[in-house]
Scaffold this active site. Structure first.
Site, short mmCIF file in Angstrom:
data_model
loop_
_atom_site.label_atom_id
_atom_site.label_comp_id
_atom_site.label_asym_id
_atom_site.label_seq_id
_atom_site.Cartn_x
_atom_site.Cartn_y
_atom_site.Cartn_z
N CYS A 52 0.77 -1.20 0.00
CA CYS A 52 0.05 -0.01 -0.08
C CYS A 52 0.76 1.34 0.05
CB CYS A 52 -1.05 0.07 1.14
SG CYS A 52 -2.04 1.22 1.15
N HIS A 56 -4.01 -4.72 -0.02
CA HIS A 56 -3.54 -5.29 1.21
C HIS A 56 -3.65 -6.80 1.19
CE1 HIS A 56 -2.97 -1.54 3.51
NE2 HIS A 56 -3.82 -1.03 2.75
N GLU A 82 -2.86 -8.91 3.46
CA GLU A 82 -3.06 -9.27 4.66
C GLU A 82 -4.55 -9.11 4.99
OE1 GLU A 82 -1.34 -6.56 4.07
OE2 GLU A 82 -2.25 -4.96 5.22
#
Lengths: 208, 255
Positions: free
Chosen positions: A79, A181, A183
């Site tokens: 990001c 992202h 995650e």
């Protein structure tokens, strides 16, 4: 050692959780010396690019990261951790970034809802092991108001449409960066991290 | 193309889910961690937790829960309820939440929005607005309520939304008090009015009873995302059912 840079990023914990879930041991660092020792270096990020640059400079990590990447060692930026790789961002009233990838970070056009929040498709522009096991046009989770516009279009590894088509992933040598992202992108996102570590540790370096 | 988000909302009190689906095969249907995992696997696009604990002990528990959820569930998490200070925001974000939603605290002190956005980024600051139609208003108006819908503020919902965004809010979570819990459809006029007035994403909330209601909120209400509670918790619809329905009607969703 899998090394994650801590400069106060809000999503550090989520990134740590993701690697832990995959069974990897990670080390959280915030000094240039430890950055140089990394086997795989991860720069997480959320928030404003200008703030991150300030934090990185304050910790003398800006030069360390630049040098690490210039040595073509394994790097993953996430990001805003991708955005700071470019030359300059329009965020925070204009801010110079690491200038590893020439180009600017620009705000999405007027008329669009900004931030761009949610799941959007990534069109794979390079056949690369980071995408092993991940179908083209898979949805990943995005949350950002600015996007990268690299001068050299050959570094673009992924593209996503929001108002216009923007660069959502960059690969240059062993430097990989994603605007989305991993995650926060479910099992597919975890797969990106797993692929990155396999690449970095030499366990898998061919395209499936 | 950006997909429309379907977001389950769970009410948590003192560490237990008090409004959430009763999954028969769950060991403990009141455990927020277990429920979060179920929704994650069902394909929810995000999760919202609303902490309705009255005590600070209850809120301490919420931070622990967020920690445990974020170890297991790799999707965006928003926590709202009882967040009154920058320290509260920091604590919840450090526990692993991606966003915090502010309601009463933001009305009482709007500068918490700008301070929060400056410190953590706009994307962390969701402004929750509980709005109620003003009787006989023409053109239609909606008033903002705080304290869990107990207290009228005199604020116009559209003006408040615009102000919150100008201060740095990254998203609006908009609940129609008239529709909430009725399962007879979202207030699409309210949603559309706010969605057209601000340039950040708007999450519609309150009133979903059928997948058609979600479709209407996305199309006629111009919502960017829909929050769903009762329709998922008590009815026979799963997230998959809803996404299948929306997809067939041409709405982009993640499957």
């Amino acid at each position: 050692m899998i090394t994650i840079i801590d400069y106060g990023a809000g999503n550090l914990r989520s990134v740590l959780n993701a690697f832990a879930k995959l069974g990897y041991t990670t080390k959280v660092v915030s000094t240039p010396q430890e950055v140089y020792k990394a086997e795989a270096l991860i720069l997480p990020g959320v928030g404003a690019a200008g703030h991150i640059m300030q934090s990185l400079k304050a910790l003398a990590l800006d030069n360390a990261i630049r040098e690490y990447i210039n040595q073509n060692r394994h790097f993953l930026g996430i990001c805003v951790g991708m955005q700071v790789l470019l030359s300059k961002t329009g965020e925070n009233g204009g801010y110079n970034c690491l200038n590893i990838i020439p180009g600017n970070v620009k705000r999405f056009n007027e008329g669009l809802k900004v931030p761009h929040i949610g799941w959007n498709q990534v069109k794979q522009k390079q056949n690369h092991p980071i995408f092993n096991g991940i179908a083209d046009e898979t949805n990943f989770y995005f949350v950002h108001s600015y996007y990268c516009d690299p001068q050299d279009k050959t570094v673009i590894a992924g593209e996503t449409a929001y108002g216009k088509t923007f660069c959502s992933a960059i690969i240059k040598g062993n430097m990989i960066a994603t605007q989305f992202h991993p995650e926060k992108s479910g099992e597919t996102g975890l797969r990106i991290y797993d692929n990155f570590i396999k690449l970095a540790t030499g366990k898998n370096n061919s395209v499936e | 193309m950006l997909t429309k988000r379907i977001i389950p909302c769970l009410d948590v009190k003192d560490g237990r889910v008090v409004k959430g689906k009763s999954f028969v095969d769950l060991r403990d249907a009141g455990d927020p961690v277990e429920l979060a995992d179920v929704y994650y696997k069902e394909g929810a696009d995000e999760l919202v937790f609303l902490d309705i604990s009255a005590s600070s002990e209850g809120r301490d528990t919420m931070a622990d829960i967020v920690e445990r959820i974020s170890e297991k569930v790799f999707m965006p998490l928003t926590v709202g309820g009882g967040i009154h200070s920058i320290d509260n925001i920091r604590r919840i974000l450090l526990a692993g939440a991606d966003k915090t939603s502010l309601n009463t605290a933001a009305v009482q002190n709007p500068f918490i929005i700008s301070e929060g956005a400056d410190k953590f980024g706009s994307q962390c600051i969701v402004i929750a607005i509980d709005a109620k139609r003003v009787t006989d208003s023409n053109p239609l108006r909606w008033e903002v309520y705080t304290h869990g819908g107990q207290k009228p503020t005199g604020l116009d919902a559209v003006e408040w939304a615009v102000k919150a965004v100008s201060l740095g809010a990254g998203e609006i979570l908009l609940t129609s008090m008239d529709s909430d819990g009725q399962q007879s459809g979202y207030d699409n006029e309210l949603t559309r009015t706010i969605s057209e007035a601000v340039n950040v994403p708007v999450i519609a909330s309150g009133g979903a009873g059928t997948p058609q209601d979600l479709y209407n909120a996305l199309v006629f209400g111009k919502a960017d995302a829909v929050l769903a509670a009762s329709i998922l918790h008590y009815n026979d619809y799963t997230i998959k059912d809803i996404k299948e329905y929306l997809s067939q009607k041409g709405i982009p969703v993640r499957k």
